[in-house]
Structure formats: C-alpha cells, structure tokens
Design a protein around this motif. Structure first.
Motif, mmCIF file in Angstrom:
data_model
loop_
_atom_site.group_PDB
_atom_site.id
_atom_site.type_symbol
_atom_site.label_atom_id
_atom_site.label_comp_id
_atom_site.label_asym_id
_atom_site.label_seq_id
_atom_site.Cartn_x
_atom_site.Cartn_y
_atom_site.Cartn_z
ATOM 1 N N PRO A 140 0.832 -1.202 0.000
ATOM 2 C CA PRO A 140 0.000 0.000 0.000
ATOM 3 C C PRO A 140 0.869 1.255 0.000
ATOM 4 O O PRO A 140 1.976 1.231 0.568
ATOM 5 N N PRO A 141 0.414 2.325 -0.643
ATOM 6 C CA PRO A 141 -0.917 2.469 -1.248
ATOM 7 C C PRO A 141 -1.000 1.964 -2.692
ATOM 8 O O PRO A 141 -2.033 2.156 -3.332
ATOM 9 N N ALA A 142 0.068 1.373 -3.186
ATOM 10 C CA ALA A 142 0.062 0.914 -4.571
ATOM 11 C C ALA A 142 -0.933 -0.219 -4.773
ATOM 12 O O ALA A 142 -1.258 -0.965 -3.844
ATOM 13 N N GLY A 143 -1.407 -0.354 -5.986
ATOM 14 C CA GLY A 143 -2.335 -1.413 -6.341
ATOM 15 C C GLY A 143 -2.766 -1.239 -7.776
ATOM 16 O O GLY A 143 -2.185 -0.446 -8.529
ATOM 17 N N PHE A 144 -3.773 -1.995 -8.161
ATOM 18 C CA PHE A 144 -4.280 -1.932 -9.527
ATOM 19 C C PHE A 144 -5.719 -1.432 -9.457
ATOM 20 O O PHE A 144 -6.655 -2.209 -9.275
ATOM 21 N N GLY B 79 -2.920 -10.552 0.524
ATOM 22 C CA GLY B 79 -4.209 -10.708 -0.134
ATOM 23 C C GLY B 79 -4.552 -9.516 -1.003
ATOM 24 O O GLY B 79 -3.891 -8.477 -0.966
ATOM 25 N N LEU B 80 -5.591 -9.684 -1.815
ATOM 26 C CA LEU B 80 -6.087 -8.618 -2.679
ATOM 27 C C LEU B 80 -7.581 -8.445 -2.466
ATOM 28 O O LEU B 80 -8.335 -9.424 -2.381
ATOM 29 N N GLU B 81 -8.001 -7.174 -2.373
ATOM 30 C CA GLU B 81 -9.418 -6.835 -2.431
ATOM 31 C C GLU B 81 -9.774 -6.705 -3.904
ATOM 32 O O GLU B 81 -9.175 -5.907 -4.628
ATOM 33 N N ILE C 196 -14.556 -4.254 -16.204
ATOM 34 C CA ILE C 196 -13.730 -3.280 -15.494
ATOM 35 C C ILE C 196 -13.630 -3.773 -14.053
ATOM 36 O O ILE C 196 -14.643 -4.135 -13.447
ATOM 37 N N HIS C 197 -12.412 -3.818 -13.522
ATOM 38 C CA HIS C 197 -12.239 -4.314 -12.161
ATOM 39 C C HIS C 197 -11.074 -3.623 -11.480
ATOM 40 O O HIS C 197 -10.321 -2.860 -12.093
ATOM 41 N N SER C 198 -10.948 -3.882 -10.182
ATOM 42 C CA SER C 198 -9.835 -3.349 -9.398
ATOM 43 C C SER C 198 -9.256 -4.457 -8.552
ATOM 44 O O SER C 198 -9.953 -5.404 -8.170
ATOM 45 N N GLU C 199 -7.953 -4.358 -8.272
ATOM 46 C CA GLU C 199 -7.228 -5.311 -7.431
ATOM 47 C C GLU C 199 -6.314 -4.495 -6.521
ATOM 48 O O GLU C 199 -5.291 -3.991 -6.956
#
Length: 294
Positions: free
Chosen positions: A58-62, A80-82, A108-111
């Motif tokens: 964090p705060p990095a992510g996709f 883990g990933l949300e 469209i999604h987020s990880e």
C-alpha cells in the motif's frame, strides 16, 4: 533413477527448448513485477499470453481498469487482494486462494492490497479463441480449501486446473488448460503427463531443479522454461532445498494474437475497436460511466 527408467516414463519426454530469466522491475511506486511471459523475448506460449509475478505494498495497487478478450487467473502467495468488478463480484482473496476472471467482451475491475505489508502472487492470462472473445464476462473465486491437493513420494501439488497425482480440479476451463503448483522435497522426482498436442512451460518460484532430463543443467529460481513436444515432463530435485514451480499447459489456439494491454484480440483493428468501445462506454463497457469500485 537410470536413463532407461526415464525413457519408460514417457514415449517422448519433453525437453527444455527455451529458458529466460524473469528479472524484477518497479512498475510503479510500491509495485514490483517479474515479467515471465508477455515480454519481447517470450511474447506468448499459446494459449498463454502473460504471466506476471507481482509484489505490491500500500498504497500501490491496480485500481479500476478494463479488459477484453481473455481469461485471467490471480493466485495469491502472501497477503491478499481486495477484488471488485462491475459484474457484481466483490471480495478478498488471500494466501492460497485464486480468482478466475473471464473478461470476455468487456469487464472493469480493481485489485488492491488487503491491508498493510507486502502482497505477493502470480497473474496468468489465458487467451480466448475468436469465437469466445465476446462472451459475457464473469468472475469466480476459489478459496485455498477448495483447491484439490495431493502428496506422494516427496511431491506435493495444488491442482488449480487439470489433473495431477490422481486428483482433478473442478474448475471449468474454456480453453483446455492445466495449471499445477508443484513442490518437490530434496531428492524427489516428478513425472507429469501432458497431452501431446499442448504447449507447456514452467516458472520456478523457489529452489532449483533438473527439467526434462536428469543430465540437464539445473534451472534456477525465477526462470521460465518452455518445453518442446512430447507426452510428459520429468523433473528432479537434486539440491538440498525444496523446489517449487508452476507448470502450465494448454491446447494452442493457433490464431493470430494482437495484444495491447489491457486487451487481447486477434487483429489490430479489433484492438482499436476495444479502445473505442471503452472510451465510448459501449459494446460491453456500458457501465464505465457509472461504476466505480469501493
């Protein structure tokens, strides 16, 4: 094991035809990527078009981003990933869990990282045939306790897709596929059948081993090994430390690949169409203007 025993294991053992080192690079602040497949010197292993070994903090992510034309398998090693997408899937995958996402005509999604610390895993992209590229998108999560496992003679396997050591994954793969997470104790050996018509490769997660032939040079951690034709793969761990690797095999589609991340299509004109559809919120991306991940 003698060389004659090796011949008995398979009529035509698969040998290493190409070996590349997946070097790490910082993709963004807090994101480290080892590009395994989908790189200039290893663009694809049909039907697989990408394999990334990722680490993020964090705060990095996709954050929210689109896809079209393939399926992705996200496999968590640590942390883990949300995950959330506009078809209604939302949850958390943690160590040992996977998410199998069919992008199809558009998703469209987020990880994003599930908490503090470092989060590690693999993401594999499996191409879809031209007749399946515009199917409806969907996602499914398979938790660690739902992934079939087996152990025999110093070999452990987690069967994400396909079959190994007598156990079979219930996961349906639109493109016939095997995805196997093997661990070999020191001194252990493995003989895994692979359909002759399939392409296959391995990515070494930890340790080192001999692949294809007991007389081959040891293949080291973070190397990708592409195998030639044959009906099975033999692996030996002659070191003093455990060996862990991901073995992937699949029926080749034998179709042209046009890849412009985040889309995988057959032609450049289809890539242009995907970009336009996304920008115009149409043909599968209608929710783009209204959906945001939480």
């Amino acid at each position: 094991m003698s060389l004659s025993d090796e011949v008995i294991a398979f009529n035509q053992p698969r040998l290493v035809s190409k070996k590349v080192l997946a070097k790490s690079h910082n993709d963004d602040e807090g994101v480290v990527i080892r590009k395994c497949v989908g790189r200039p010197d290893l663009k694809d292993v049909d039907p697989f078009v990408l394999l990334d070994h990722f680490e993020l903090s964090p705060p990095a992510g996709f954050s929210d981003h689109p896809h079209r034309g393939f399926e992705s398998v996200t496999y968590i090693f640590e942390g883990g990933l949300e995950i959330e997408d506009f078809v209604g899937s939302k949850g958390t995958i943690r160590s040992g869990d996977i998410q199998w996402m069919t992008a199809g005509r558009g998703i469209i999604h987020s990880e994003m990282p599930a908490g503090e610390g470092t989060h590690k895993g693999l993401q594999l992209w499996i191409n879809l045939s031209s007749k399946h590229k515009m199917i409806e998108p969907k996602s499914q999560e398979v938790l660690n306790n739902g992934i079939p496992k087996a152990e025999k003679d110093g070999v452990k396997v987690q069967v994400i897709a396909g079959e190994a050591l007598g156990v079979h994954s219930p996961v349906y793969t639109r493109t016939p596929t095997m995805i196997l997470d093997f661990s070999l104790k020191p001194g252990a050996q493995l003989h895994q059948s692979i359909p002759e018509s399939w392409n296959s490769f391995a990515y070494i997660i930890d340790g080192e081993g001999m692949f294809g032939s007991r007389n081959s040079s040891p293949a080291m951690v973070h190397h990708v090994l592409v195998f030639g034709s044959g009906d099975g793969l033999s692996v030996w761990n002659m070191s003093s430390k455990p060996l862990r690797f991901l073995l992937c095999g699949g029926q080749p589609l034998n179709e042209p690949v046009a890849m412009h991340v985040p889309f995988v299509m057959n032609t450049l004109s289809e890539i242009d169409q995907a970009i336009d559809d996304y920008r115009q919120s149409k043909n599968g991306f209608e929710k783009r203007s209204t959906w945001r991940s939480e």
